[in-house]
Design a protein around this motif. Structure first.
Motif, short mmCIF file in Angstrom:
data_model
loop_
_atom_site.label_atom_id
_atom_site.label_comp_id
_atom_site.label_asym_id
_atom_site.label_seq_id
_atom_site.Cartn_x
_atom_site.Cartn_y
_atom_site.Cartn_z
N THR A 16 -4.41 -7.25 -3.72
CA THR A 16 -5.37 -5.98 -3.70
C THR A 16 -4.38 -4.69 -3.49
O THR A 16 -3.29 -4.80 -3.00
CB THR A 16 -6.37 -6.09 -2.59
N GLN A 17 -5.02 -3.52 -3.81
CA GLN A 17 -4.21 -2.44 -3.45
C GLN A 17 -4.06 -1.95 -2.03
O GLN A 17 -2.84 -1.66 -1.62
CB GLN A 17 -5.03 -0.94 -4.12
N MET A 23 1.82 -3.87 2.85
CA MET A 23 2.99 -4.74 2.93
C MET A 23 4.15 -3.26 2.78
O MET A 23 5.16 -3.74 3.13
CB MET A 23 3.37 -5.55 1.72
N LEU A 24 3.60 -2.54 2.29
CA LEU A 24 4.79 -1.21 2.08
C LEU A 24 4.64 -0.24 3.17
O LEU A 24 5.36 0.91 3.16
CB LEU A 24 4.50 -0.61 0.89
N ALA A 30 -1.96 6.72 -0.68
CA ALA A 30 -0.62 6.94 -1.10
C ALA A 30 -0.07 5.82 -2.16
O ALA A 30 0.26 6.01 -3.12
CB ALA A 30 0.34 6.64 -0.02
N TYR A 31 -0.62 4.57 -1.78
CA TYR A 31 -0.41 3.37 -2.88
C TYR A 31 -1.04 3.79 -4.27
O TYR A 31 -0.52 3.61 -5.21
CB TYR A 31 -0.58 1.97 -2.24
N ASP A 51 10.85 -6.25 -4.61
CA ASP A 51 11.11 -7.52 -3.62
C ASP A 51 9.82 -8.10 -3.35
O ASP A 51 9.46 -9.48 -3.70
CB ASP A 51 11.51 -7.18 -2.40
N ILE A 52 8.44 -7.51 -3.33
CA ILE A 52 7.31 -8.16 -2.96
C ILE A 52 6.64 -8.70 -4.27
O ILE A 52 6.16 -9.78 -4.36
CB ILE A 52 6.15 -6.84 -2.67
N LEU A 53 6.81 -8.10 -5.67
CA LEU A 53 6.30 -8.58 -6.76
C LEU A 53 7.54 -9.46 -7.65
O LEU A 53 7.03 -10.20 -8.64
CB LEU A 53 6.04 -7.32 -7.58
N ASN A 54 8.74 -9.78 -6.87
CA ASN A 54 9.57 -10.33 -7.27
C ASN A 54 10.02 -10.04 -8.88
O ASN A 54 10.01 -11.06 -9.99
CB ASN A 54 9.32 -11.94 -7.26
#
Length: 78
Positions: A16-17, A23-24, A30-31, A51-54
């Motif tokens: 989700t957003q 995580m950020l 802001a996201y 990194d999160i989304l690879n």
């Protein structure tokens, strides 16, 4: 292009957003501005997103021609 790919990859990973914002270490608002193309992430944040989304940053930034010149298929990220 960044915002569309960011949203598509987030949804593909079933985040989700709010998950991404957490995580950020960002606020949800802001996201959301990243996905609405109202704001661009800092370099540090961009690295965290990749990194999160690879995925390579070049893919998120729409540098498909560059990736293909290196022999990387962009189809695997879609």
């Amino acid at each position: 292009m960044f915002n569309k790919r960011l949203r598509a990859l987030r949804m593909k990973r079933k985040f989700t957003q709010q998950n991404m914002a957490d995580m950020l270490n960002l606020s949800l608002n802001a996201y959301q501005k990243y996905e609405q193309a109202e704001r661009s992430p800092s370099l540090e944040c961009l690295v965290q997103i990749t990194d999160i989304l690879n995925v390579p940053a070049d893919y998120l930034l729409g540098r498909d021609d560059f990736l293909q010149s290196l022999g990387v298929s962009v189809d695997e990220y879609q």
